[in-house]
Design an enzyme around this catalytic site. Structure first.
Site, PDB file in Angstrom:
ATOM      1  N   GLY A   2      35.269  57.533  33.826  1.00  0.00           N
ATOM      2  CA  GLY A   2      35.463  57.370  32.317  1.00  0.00           C
ATOM      3  C   GLY A   2      36.608  57.911  32.349  1.00  0.00           C
TER       4      GLY A   2
ATOM      5  CD  GLU B 291      29.960  56.508  40.914  1.00  0.00           C
ATOM      6  OE1 GLU B 291      29.274  57.398  41.831  1.00  0.00           O
ATOM      7  OE2 GLU B 291      29.839  56.511  39.796  1.00  0.00           O
TER       8      GLU B 291
ATOM      9  NE  ARG C 124      39.292  52.994  32.355  1.00  0.00           N
ATOM     10  CZ  ARG C 124      39.321  50.913  31.459  1.00  0.00           C
ATOM     11  NH1 ARG C 124      39.960  50.630  31.242  1.00  0.00           N
ATOM     12  NH2 ARG C 124      38.170  51.341  31.670  1.00  0.00           N
TER      13      ARG C 124
ATOM     14  NE  ARG D 266      40.232  46.660  30.743  1.00  0.00           N
ATOM     15  CZ  ARG D 266      41.295  47.807  30.435  1.00  0.00           C
ATOM     16  NH1 ARG D 266      42.180  46.656  30.200  1.00  0.00           N
ATOM     17  NH2 ARG D 266      39.993  48.150  29.716  1.00  0.00           N
TER      18      ARG D 266
ATOM     19  CE1 TYR E  37      34.994  44.340  28.501  1.00  0.00           C
ATOM     20  CE2 TYR E  37      37.418  44.835  29.647  1.00  0.00           C
ATOM     21  CZ  TYR E  37      35.860  44.592  29.809  1.00  0.00           C
ATOM     22  OH  TYR E  37      35.383  44.367  31.178  1.00  0.00           O
TER      23      TYR E  37
ATOM     24  CB  CYS F 242      44.051  24.311  29.023  1.00  0.00           C
ATOM     25  SG  CYS F 242      45.522  23.593  29.415  1.00  0.00           S
TER      26      CYS F 242
ATOM     27  CE1 TYR G  52      36.564  48.160  36.237  1.00  0.00           C
ATOM     28  CE2 TYR G  52      37.978  49.778  35.215  1.00  0.00           C
ATOM     29  CZ  TYR G  52      36.715  49.770  36.164  1.00  0.00           C
ATOM     30  OH  TYR G  52      35.900  50.715  36.183  1.00  0.00           O
TER      31      TYR G  52
HETATM   32  N1  LLP Z   1      30.640  55.081  38.106  1.00  0.00           N
HETATM   33  C1  LLP Z   1      30.199  54.325  37.627  1.00  0.00           C
HETATM   34  C2  LLP Z   1      28.688  54.256  37.576  1.00  0.00           C
HETATM   35  C3  LLP Z   1      30.383  52.768  37.064  1.00  0.00           C
HETATM   36  O1  LLP Z   1      29.794  52.145  36.432  1.00  0.00           O
HETATM   37  C4  LLP Z   1      31.923  52.920  36.379  1.00  0.00           C
HETATM   38  C5  LLP Z   1      32.648  51.787  35.722  1.00  0.00           C
HETATM   39  C6  LLP Z   1      32.774  54.070  37.402  1.00  0.00           C
HETATM   40  C7  LLP Z   1      32.080  54.747  37.370  1.00  0.00           C
HETATM   41  C8  LLP Z   1      34.555  54.130  36.733  1.00  0.00           C
HETATM   42  O2  LLP Z   1      34.756  53.849  35.438  1.00  0.00           O
HETATM   43  P1  LLP Z   1      36.005  54.284  35.272  1.00  0.00           P
HETATM   44  O3  LLP Z   1      36.378  55.472  35.790  1.00  0.00           O
HETATM   45  O4  LLP Z   1      36.948  52.820  36.458  1.00  0.00           O
HETATM   46  O5  LLP Z   1      36.320  54.322  33.715  1.00  0.00           O
HETATM   47  N2  LLP Z   1      35.830  45.882  33.500  1.00  0.00           N
HETATM   48  C9  LLP Z   1      36.010  46.902  32.154  1.00  0.00           C
HETATM   49  C10 LLP Z   1      35.468  48.705  32.935  1.00  0.00           C
HETATM   50  C11 LLP Z   1      33.798  48.217  33.276  1.00  0.00           C
HETATM   51  C12 LLP Z   1      33.003  49.620  33.299  1.00  0.00           C
HETATM   52  C13 LLP Z   1      32.124  50.027  34.484  1.00  0.00           C
HETATM   53  N3  LLP Z   1      32.010  51.132  35.116  1.00  0.00           N
HETATM   54  C14 LLP Z   1      37.468  47.296  32.138  1.00  0.00           C
HETATM   55  O6  LLP Z   1      37.998  46.255  32.387  1.00  0.00           O
HETATM   56  O7  LLP Z   1      37.761  48.434  31.337  1.00  0.00           O
END
Ligand code: LLP
Length: 432
Positions: free
Chosen positions: A249, A291, A294, A331, A335, A362, A391
């Site tokens: 996150g 985990e 991004r 994205r 979003y 299109c 992503y």
């Molecule tokens: N762990 C779990 C259980 C998750 O659901 C996610 C992301 C992560 C780790 C990794 O999160 P990060 O560090 O990447 O924030 N497609 C969206 C993002 C969806 C994230 C879903 N889960 C975007 O393009 O912003």
């Protein structure tokens, strides 16, 4: 202002990535193309690993959330750098297996794993299944017992935190398709159920509060709540969790308005909170898994496009149309995510113009960004969008039958193809 240190401008005024000229890369590999600096990815993997081990303890493990960027070579890199991975589908598991990723370091996620997914995980020897719900728990127990196995699991817990991020990417709230809320009693119920089953072996708990978060507060709250939950479970059942997975996150810098995050410092802060709380609650410091997705790969990547058309609509907008769009970067459409764009072949000229960068689909919502500060563009220019390592490729589609771009890894002055460009023939390969 080029956002990230691996991006620069050379004597010809061209944008460079990892020291390589992006105009030359566009010529060599064509456009659109994702270009990623492998050294930056590896350095960020190491930053997480070192900080996690330093602050949480030697057994801590960052597991790369591979939904952010998934192809065979990225799993090889993660394996080489000693990380774990988070996979969320049979497809990700399959790719990781092809890459020879050590199955023991895989965390298998998903809110609706099929029996086929669970069977695959068991057959592959996936280290940990992060169980989302009771139906899945019972199915996994049955399948594992039938195979004479006992699967190590974590339970996904919903701590009930609003991380003030974009609604569509919030996953830690009580009203979520993910996990089991503590406040409703669902978490304690599934914990007791898991402890009663022979086909699974409960190691601990998982939570994930959201994505693209810059404040430390949501992580502090999550760590507080989860450690207290571990203590509650110990009090009520006698079981003391040995592992706590705090999800991903942390945010990244998409534009100059976003902060630069000190990831090691953030990890140190979160570790201090877990430690203090564990002491206060009378539980042993659990093994901590992080985990990130991004924040491990986003900054490393850029996308190169060729400008096709420039359209100025007096009193309205200026449009720059490029040879990609929402199929390679959905994205903004999904979003309204902001990006930084620049004209790569004149990267030294000021961004004194404003334009909406549009794709070639299109569909009027097919935009990379609206009203972006950028230099003036003309047909044939190379347009770079920065910070597209996460992503983008993993969310790419073939809408309008556009072939997906290649992924090019640059490292130490060399470029290599990690994923080749799709061909029209690839597009019809599955058609009967
Ligand atoms: N762990 C779990 C259980 C998750 O659901 C996610 C992301 C992560 C780790 C990794 O999160 P990060 O560090 O990447 O924030 N497609 C969206 C993002 C969806 C994230 C879903 N889960 C975007 O393009 O912003």
């Amino acid at each position: 202002m080029l956002l990230h240190p691996h991006l620069d401008i050379n004597a010809e005024g061209h944008l460079t990535i990892g020291g390589l000229d992006t105009v030359a890369l566009a010529r060599e590999f064509g456009t659109p193309a994702y270009i990623m600096d492998e050294n930056v990815i590896r350095a960020q993997f190491r930053t997480y690993l070192t900080a996690a081990r330093t602050h949480f303890g030697e057994n801590a493990l960052p597991a790369f959330a591979s939904k952010a960027l998934c192809f065979t070579e990225i799993y090889r890199i993660a394996a080489e750098e000693g990380l774990g991975i988070d996979c969320v589908s049979g497809g990700e598991l399959y790719t990781a297996k092809k890459a020879g990723f050590p199955a023991a370091r895989i965390y298998f996620h998903g809110n609706n794993k099929t029996d086929a997914d669970l069977t695959m995980a068991l057959d592959m020897g996936v280290g940990t299944v992060v169980v989302d719900n009771t139906d899945e728990l019972l199915a996994l127990d049955t399948i594992a017992k039938a195979k004479g196995k006992q699967q190590r699991i974590l339970l996904r817990i919903t701590p009930g935190i609003d991380p003030h991020t974009h609604r569509a990417i919030q996953t830690g709230n009580v009203d979520s398709k993910f996990g089991n809320a503590i406040v409703t009693g669902a978490a304690m119920a599934i914990t007791k159920l898991a402890l009663s089953l022979d086909g699974v072996c409960l190691a601990g708990f998982h939570c994930h509060v959201g994505s693209q978060i810059f404040e430390i507060d949501p992580f502090r709250d999550a760590a507080n709540i989860m450690v207290r939950y571990i203590a509650d479970v110990k009090r009520e059942t006698g079981f003391e969790a040995s592992e706590l997975n705090l999800g991903g996150g942390l945010g990244v810098r998409y534009t100059e308005h976003d902060a630069t995050v000190d990831y090691a410092a953030a990890i140190a802060e979160i570790a201090a909170i877990v430690r203090t709380n564990a002491d206060a609650c009378g539980i042993a410091m659990p093994r901590v898994i992080l985990e990130p997705g991004r924040s491990l790969v986003a900054a490393a990547g850029i996308t190169l496009y060729t400008v096709g058309a420039v359209k100025e609509i007096p009193g309205f907008k200026n449009y720059i149309s490029v040879d990609g769009g929402m199929p390679d970067n959905p994205r903004y459409a999904l979003y309204q995510s902001e990006y930084t764009a620049l004209i790569a072949n004149r990267a030294d000229t000021p961004a004194d113009y404003r334009a909406t960068v549009a794709g070639r689909c299109c569909e009027s919502g097919d935009l990379i960004g609206e009203d972006m500060p950028i230099g003036r563009a003309k047909r044939g220019d190379i347009l770079a969008v920065l910070c597209t390592g996460a992503y983008n490729y993993s969310m790419a589609s073939n809408y309008n039958r556009l072939p997906r771009p290649p992924v090019i890894l640059v490292r130490d002055g060399k470029a290599r193809v990690a994923v080749r460009r799709e061909t029209f023939e690839d597009l019809v390969r599955l058609d009967t």
